[in-house]
Design an enzyme around this catalytic site. Structure first.
Site, PDB file in Angstrom:
ATOM      1  N   SER A  41      43.214   9.357  14.855  1.00  0.00           N
ATOM      2  CA  SER A  41      41.866   9.538  15.476  1.00  0.00           C
ATOM      3  C   SER A  41      41.854   8.125  16.591  1.00  0.00           C
ATOM      4  O   SER A  41      41.253   7.942  17.439  1.00  0.00           O
ATOM      5  CB  SER A  41      40.587   9.500  14.829  1.00  0.00           C
ATOM      6  OG  SER A  41      40.645   8.665  13.839  1.00  0.00           O
ATOM      7  N   HIS A 273      34.933   3.766  15.460  1.00  0.00           N
ATOM      8  CA  HIS A 273      36.245   4.284  16.401  1.00  0.00           C
ATOM      9  C   HIS A 273      36.406   3.651  17.825  1.00  0.00           C
ATOM     10  O   HIS A 273      35.207   3.124  18.208  1.00  0.00           O
ATOM     11  CB  HIS A 273      36.250   5.628  16.608  1.00  0.00           C
ATOM     12  CG  HIS A 273      36.843   6.602  15.101  1.00  0.00           C
ATOM     13  ND1 HIS A 273      36.031   6.464  14.238  1.00  0.00           N
ATOM     14  CD2 HIS A 273      38.170   7.051  14.951  1.00  0.00           C
ATOM     15  CE1 HIS A 273      37.010   7.178  12.969  1.00  0.00           C
ATOM     16  NE2 HIS A 273      38.058   7.513  13.848  1.00  0.00           N
TER      17      HIS A 273
END
Length: 321
Positions: A41, A273
């Site tokens: 990711s 993230h």
């Protein structure tokens, strides 16, 4: 010598210098034609606009660093098979993803004529990253000024996360070897993870860790990056350090942050993230590693992208998971 001959000679000399200079510049800038991006990711870029649908469960952005790098390098062929949640096993095995999708083994994208490969993997092996962000925030209230997360992951005097990272090094080394076997002429770059926590200070509203667990989080990330660097060097790949250049861009850096904090922004990033700014920064770092100095900019979507309702369903599925 007449004035006309002098001017003619000068033009010849200048033209020659320009030609030589242009040739030297071209020779100094390597050219790549067939680029493949592998990873998890931190490569795919969950919820950075816009998300591709191939499959949507991989939360693969059209503005992640592989897309930006491909545009910057002007490659003729570009394949991004990175996928949220991937670990080293998903290089050779398919990966089930939310909303009934499957990502094929990432190595399937490699060809004999692939000449550039980036791989950002390792953080999900033994759920190291998931254990940190899934466990540490919940322990903060028990000892907000201590290091309860570090204590939690220390069993019989041994840090279980560091032990897992030691094993990850060998797994990533095997990934590098597998890339070389399938694409023997490719330049292989192992991409490190950018800085999440600041070197000093705290920001509990963004990173809800206990004060003493900020340096612990940082130590885990540094250990992971060191393992990736060693795996790359031992396998004939190039390690790309994104941690050092991301100083001042951690999750606590406000408008300068490359990493999203605890809050989920449906149109910016998944918690903990990279943001789009982080992807732009990483693409620039990778380009410089390749000897390319062109500026990195956003790219237009090149594949069908997800609508708001689909994004909401996906977000709900990921949060439940």
């Amino acid at each position: 010598m007449t004035l006309r001959r002098v001017l003619t000679a000068a033009v010849v000399v200048v033209t020659s210098l320009v030609t030589v200079g242009a040739g030297a510049a071209a020779a100094a800038t390597p050219s790549y034609s067939r680029y493949v991006a592998l990873g998890d990711s931190y490569t795919s870029g969950p919820f950075i606009p816009f998300l591709r649908l191939d499959p949507i469960g991989c939360v693969r952005s059209t503005n992640n660093y592989p897309a930006l790098l491909a545009a910057t390098l002007h490659v003729s062929s570009y394949t991004d098979v990175s996928c949220g949640g991937a670990d080293t096993t998903n290089m050779t095995n398919p990966q089930s993803v939310p909303l009934f999708g499957t990502n094929k083994p990432q190595f399937n994208a490699l060809r004999a004529d692939t000449d550039l490969v980036t791989v950002g993997i390792g953080g999900n092996d033994d759920s190291v990253f998931g254990n940190v962000v899934g466990t540490c925030p919940g322990l903060r209230d028990s000892d907000p000024h201590g290091a309860p997360c570090k204590a939690h992951f220390t069993v019989n005097g041994q840090d279980v996360l560091l032990a897992s990272i030691a094993a990850t090094q060998g797994k990533v080394a095997a990934v590098v070897q597998g890339i070389h076997q399938r694409s023997p002429h490719a330049k292989v770059l192992v991409i490190g993870y950018p800085r999440i926590a600041p070197p000093t200070g705290t920001c509990p509203d963004v990173l809800p860790f206990a004060d003493g667990d900020y340096p612990y989080l940082d130590s885990i990330e540094r250990a992971l990056n060191a393992a990736l660097s060693t795996a790359a060097g031992g396998g004939g790949a190039t390690y790309v350090d994104t941690y050092t250049p991301s100083l001042g861009h951690d999750a606590c850096a406000g408008s300068n942050a490359w990493i999203q904090g605890k809050n989920f922004n449906l149109f910016a990033a998944y918690p903990y993230h990279p943001l789009k700014a982080g992807m732009v920064g990483e693409a620039a770092i990778i380009a410089r590693t390749l000897g390319v100095s062109r500026s990195v900019t956003s790219v237009a979507p090149t594949a069908p992208t997800a609508g708001v309702s689909t994004l909401t369903k996906l977000a709900n599925a990921l949060l439940k998971g």
